[in-house]
Design a protein around this motif. Structure first.
Motif, PDB file in Angstrom:
ATOM      1  N   LEU A   1      67.480  30.426  36.281  1.00 27.04           N
ATOM      2  CA  LEU A   1      66.499  30.734  35.236  1.00 27.04           C
ATOM      3  C   LEU A   1      65.303  29.774  35.238  1.00 27.04           C
ATOM      4  CD1 LEU A   1      65.622  32.523  32.981  1.00 27.04           C
ATOM      5  CD2 LEU A   1      67.163  31.316  31.425  1.00 27.04           C
ATOM      6  N   VAL A   2      65.562  28.466  35.316  1.00 27.97           N
ATOM      7  CA  VAL A   2      64.444  27.515  35.264  1.00 27.97           C
ATOM      8  C   VAL A   2      63.481  27.719  36.440  1.00 27.97           C
ATOM      9  CG1 VAL A   2      63.801  25.065  35.352  1.00 27.97           C
ATOM     10  CG2 VAL A   2      65.559  25.831  33.755  1.00 27.97           C
ATOM     11  N   PRO A   3      63.996  27.752  37.703  1.00 28.07           N
ATOM     12  CA  PRO A   3      63.036  27.983  38.789  1.00 28.07           C
ATOM     13  C   PRO A   3      62.297  29.318  38.697  1.00 28.07           C
ATOM     14  CG  PRO A   3      65.304  27.853  39.636  1.00 28.07           C
ATOM     15  CD  PRO A   3      65.335  27.418  38.213  1.00 28.07           C
ATOM     16  N   VAL A   4      62.969  30.359  38.195  1.00 31.15           N
ATOM     17  CA  VAL A   4      62.285  31.655  38.059  1.00 31.15           C
ATOM     18  C   VAL A   4      61.164  31.543  37.018  1.00 31.15           C
ATOM     19  CG1 VAL A   4      62.545  34.024  37.222  1.00 31.15           C
ATOM     20  CG2 VAL A   4      64.174  33.107  38.852  1.00 31.15           C
TER      21      VAL A   4
ATOM     22  N   LEU B   1      53.999  32.153  30.134  1.00 35.18           N
ATOM     23  CA  LEU B   1      55.111  33.109  30.085  1.00 35.18           C
ATOM     24  C   LEU B   1      54.923  34.043  28.892  1.00 35.18           C
ATOM     25  CD1 LEU B   1      57.983  30.550  30.783  1.00 35.18           C
ATOM     26  CD2 LEU B   1      57.008  32.194  32.404  1.00 35.18           C
ATOM     27  N   SER B   2      54.474  35.245  29.174  1.00 35.78           N
ATOM     28  CA  SER B   2      54.279  36.214  28.085  1.00 35.78           C
ATOM     29  C   SER B   2      55.634  36.816  27.710  1.00 35.78           C
ATOM     30  CB  SER B   2      53.328  37.326  28.530  1.00 35.78           C
ATOM     31  OG  SER B   2      53.946  38.084  29.559  1.00 35.78           O
ATOM     32  N   GLN B   3      55.646  37.458  26.552  1.00 45.18           N
ATOM     33  CA  GLN B   3      56.843  38.154  26.083  1.00 45.18           C
ATOM     34  C   GLN B   3      57.294  39.176  27.125  1.00 45.18           C
ATOM     35  OE1 GLN B   3      57.903  37.150  23.010  1.00 45.18           O
ATOM     36  NE2 GLN B   3      59.769  38.315  23.391  1.00 45.18           N
TER      37      GLN B   3
ATOM     38  N   MET C   1      58.889  37.559  30.146  1.00 45.95           N
ATOM     39  CA  MET C   1      60.248  37.077  29.835  1.00 45.95           C
ATOM     40  C   MET C   1      61.227  38.239  29.721  1.00 45.95           C
ATOM     41  SD  MET C   1      59.819  33.738  27.403  1.00 45.95           S
ATOM     42  CE  MET C   1      58.657  34.355  26.223  1.00 45.95           C
ATOM     43  N   GLU C   2      60.758  39.361  29.154  1.00 45.37           N
ATOM     44  CA  GLU C   2      61.636  40.534  29.032  1.00 45.37           C
ATOM     45  C   GLU C   2      62.002  41.080  30.418  1.00 45.37           C
ATOM     46  OE1 GLU C   2      59.611  43.227  26.397  1.00 45.37           O
ATOM     47  OE2 GLU C   2      60.011  41.929  24.678  1.00 45.37           O
ATOM     48  N   LYS C   3      61.014  41.085  31.296  1.00 43.43           N
ATOM     49  CA  LYS C   3      61.278  41.590  32.655  1.00 43.43           C
ATOM     50  C   LYS C   3      62.295  40.693  33.370  1.00 43.43           C
ATOM     51  CE  LYS C   3      59.165  43.212  36.820  1.00 43.43           C
ATOM     52  NZ  LYS C   3      58.023  43.880  37.383  1.00 43.43           N
ATOM     53  N   ILE C   4      62.130  39.370  33.218  1.00 46.00           N
ATOM     54  CA  ILE C   4      63.076  38.431  33.834  1.00 46.00           C
ATOM     55  C   ILE C   4      64.476  38.679  33.279  1.00 46.00           C
ATOM     56  CG2 ILE C   4      63.716  35.971  33.935  1.00 46.00           C
ATOM     57  CD1 ILE C   4      60.663  35.369  34.044  1.00 46.00           C
TER      58      ILE C   4
ATOM     59  N   ARG D   1      69.546  40.132  34.427  1.00 46.32           N
ATOM     60  CA  ARG D   1      70.671  40.351  33.492  1.00 46.32           C
ATOM     61  C   ARG D   1      71.051  39.070  32.761  1.00 46.32           C
ATOM     62  NH1 ARG D   1      73.434  45.346  35.048  1.00 46.32           N
ATOM     63  NH2 ARG D   1      72.301  46.169  36.798  1.00 46.32           N
ATOM     64  N   ILE D   2      70.031  38.445  32.196  1.00 48.18           N
ATOM     65  CA  ILE D   2      70.251  37.254  31.372  1.00 48.18           C
ATOM     66  C   ILE D   2      69.799  37.653  29.966  1.00 48.18           C
ATOM     67  CG2 ILE D   2      69.571  34.849  30.963  1.00 48.18           C
ATOM     68  CD1 ILE D   2      68.912  34.657  33.959  1.00 48.18           C
ATOM     69  N   LEU D   3      70.574  37.278  28.956  1.00 48.71           N
ATOM     70  CA  LEU D   3      70.214  37.678  27.594  1.00 48.71           C
ATOM     71  C   LEU D   3      68.812  37.207  27.232  1.00 48.71           C
ATOM     72  CD1 LEU D   3      73.510  36.862  25.655  1.00 48.71           C
ATOM     73  CD2 LEU D   3      72.553  39.129  26.171  1.00 48.71           C
ATOM     74  N   PRO D   4      68.016  38.066  26.549  1.00 48.88           N
ATOM     75  CA  PRO D   4      66.651  37.671  26.169  1.00 48.88           C
ATOM     76  C   PRO D   4      66.628  36.354  25.389  1.00 48.88           C
ATOM     77  CG  PRO D   4      67.044  39.975  25.625  1.00 48.88           C
ATOM     78  CD  PRO D   4      68.342  39.431  26.132  1.00 48.88           C
ATOM     79  N   ALA D   5      67.640  36.156  24.532  1.00 50.29           N
ATOM     80  CA  ALA D   5      67.671  34.928  23.727  1.00 50.29           C
ATOM     81  C   ALA D   5      67.805  33.694  24.613  1.00 50.29           C
ATOM     82  CB  ALA D   5      68.824  34.981  22.730  1.00 50.29           C
ATOM     83  N   GLU D   6      68.521  33.847  25.719  1.00 51.58           N
ATOM     84  CA  GLU D   6      68.698  32.700  26.625  1.00 51.58           C
ATOM     85  C   GLU D   6      67.379  32.408  27.367  1.00 51.58           C
ATOM     86  OE1 GLU D   6      71.398  31.231  30.388  1.00 51.58           O
ATOM     87  OE2 GLU D   6      72.019  33.051  29.331  1.00 51.58           O
TER      88      GLU D   6
END
Ligand code: FES
Length: 160
Positions: free
Chosen positions: A30-33, A44-46, A49-52, A57-62
């Motif tokens: 996650l950090v390098p991405v 980092l727009s909303q 972050m949603e696309k990532i 498959r990482i929870l949006p909250a994370e």
């Protein structure tokens, strides 16, 4: 008949897709991405972050939690000109805080903020390696040394 060759391709999105497919299925990425996404977009727009979140498959909250935890990540676009004011030891001793105050007053922004017209962003940094010229401000990489608060306005006018 429509021709797909005329469809506009966003080069930034293409780059992000390449980053995501390179990291997909791997752990602890996650950090390098987020770093690479910020390099591509400048922040980092909303939407990014949603696309990532969706793709990896990482929870949006994370995703949001990590992006807000580390100060290296920006959640808002940067201004056209980036002002870095040094408050390292040499600059601090030689009046860097007064120069900072003058910039804050002139632009009505604080550290980490961007003017409402998007012209300037302000960042406080530690030593930029020009201590002999302290106090120092770098604007878009141009170093302005031996600054006094009275010169701030005149310097900023050169950046339109
Ligand atoms: S302390 Fe400011 S440039 Fe080194």
């Amino acid at each position: 008949m429509s021709c797909s060759c005329l469809e506009l391709v966003d080069p930034k999105e293409v780059k992000l897709d390449a980053v995501l497919s390179a990291y997909q299925g791997k752990k602890g990425v996650l950090v390098p991405v987020l770093q690479e996404a910020q390099e591509i977009y400048g922040y980092l727009s909303q939407e990014v972050m949603e696309k990532i979140s969706r793709t990896l498959r990482i929870l949006p909250a994370e995703v949001y939690g990590v992006a807000t935890f580390y100060s290296q990540f920006r959640l808002k676009p940067m201004g056209k000109h980036i002002i870095q004011i040094c408050l390292g030891t040499a600059c601090h001793v030689r009046g860097g805080a007064k120069v900072l105050e003058a910039i804050e007053e002139k632009l009505r922004i604080k550290d980490g903020e961007t003017t409402s017209d998007g012209r300037f962003s302000l960042e406080i940094v530690a030593c930029i390696g020009a201590c002999g010229l302290a106090p120092v401000v770098s604007i878009d990489g141009d170093v302005h040394g031996r600054l006094i608060p009275e010169r701030v306005g005149q310097i900023l006018e050169n950046y339109v």
